[in-house]
Design a protein around this motif. Sequence first.
Motif, PDB file in Angstrom:
ATOM      1  N   UNK A 157       0.431  -1.183   0.118  1.00  0.00           N
ATOM      2  CA  UNK A 157       0.308  -0.082  -0.411  1.00  0.00           C
ATOM      3  C   UNK A 157       0.830   1.448  -0.041  1.00  0.00           C
ATOM      4  N   UNK A 158       0.612   2.503   0.244  1.00  0.00           N
ATOM      5  CA  UNK A 158       0.886   3.815  -0.372  1.00  0.00           C
ATOM      6  C   UNK A 158       0.941   4.522  -1.200  1.00  0.00           C
ATOM      7  N   UNK A 159       1.767   5.289  -1.579  1.00  0.00           N
ATOM      8  CA  UNK A 159       1.831   5.765  -3.159  1.00  0.00           C
ATOM      9  C   UNK A 159       3.027   5.796  -3.660  1.00  0.00           C
ATOM     10  N   UNK A 160       2.581   5.187  -5.185  1.00  0.00           N
ATOM     11  CA  UNK A 160       2.981   5.126  -6.367  1.00  0.00           C
ATOM     12  C   UNK A 160       4.552   5.679  -6.319  1.00  0.00           C
ATOM     13  N   UNK A 161       5.374   5.052  -7.194  1.00  0.00           N
ATOM     14  CA  UNK A 161       6.613   5.116  -6.621  1.00  0.00           C
ATOM     15  C   UNK A 161       7.056   6.389  -8.573  1.00  0.00           C
ATOM     16  N   UNK A 162       8.353   7.556  -7.632  1.00  0.00           N
ATOM     17  CA  UNK A 162       7.923   8.599  -8.913  1.00  0.00           C
ATOM     18  C   UNK A 162       8.354   7.279 -10.640  1.00  0.00           C
ATOM     19  N   UNK A 163       9.551   6.344 -10.100  1.00  0.00           N
ATOM     20  CA  UNK A 163      10.105   5.604 -11.499  1.00  0.00           C
ATOM     21  C   UNK A 163       9.473   4.545 -11.611  1.00  0.00           C
ATOM     22  N   UNK A 164       8.731   2.899 -11.042  1.00  0.00           N
ATOM     23  CA  UNK A 164       8.030   2.708 -10.893  1.00  0.00           C
ATOM     24  C   UNK A 164       6.474   2.394 -11.321  1.00  0.00           C
TER      25      UNK A 164
END
Length: 226
Positions: A206-213
Amino acid sequence: MPAPTDQTPAMTTGDLFADHDDGQPQRLAEAAVLLRGHALAFIDELLPAIAGIESRSPFRHMITRGGHTMSVALTNCGALGWCTDQRGYRYTPADPLSGLPWPAMPPAFTRLARDSAAQAGFPGFLPDACLINRYLPGARMGLHQDRNERDFSAPIVSVSLGMSATFLFGGLKRTDKAARLPLFHGDVVVWGGPDRLRHHGILPLKGPPHPLLGAQRINLTFRKAG
Ligand code: MD6
Ligand code: FE
């Protein structure tokens, strides 16, 4: 105080896993080490290599021995690949979807695994298997031991990419209480020796998406399986 980044663990996990963001290996147990961000130096090679592997042996949801479909999708590279179906868990030289050998281990994978193991006190590690797990939000990995490998003297090197996750780090007995360890993009965990058969798992992602992936976590787990 530097601005928090996704390499900076939240300080919610107690002393053992506190924010020692000093680039030094963190000892998790007698023969288990966390190398924060150690895979970042390899990231430009890792991501295209994963795309190449995925194009030949796509991520798929396998069925466990118990008959459940795994929430994690997986693929493999290297001479041997970890597989499961209703007959159980094993390593195979070929991808059961295509019948072809698993994609070769990319040289950058071998270098990262070898270098990480050496930093953790296991020189000369040469993996023949890399399991690649992909977690989308909600996917999890229940507490398990890695015990399908022929010899337990080699360590396991585990690389986290993308979204952060909570790693459960348990004991040799399934009922031993598991510690919780946040893992971030680029983190590497190495364990072996007396810790090789510890139970471990991943809480639902869970949590925010990753900036790169984006909205996923990818885990590379290197073993000497054969
Ligand atoms: C994961 N990792 O991090 C799952 N196994 O997504 C594992 O199952 C694992 O991280 C053995 C050693 C290290 C690991
Ligand atoms: Fe495992």
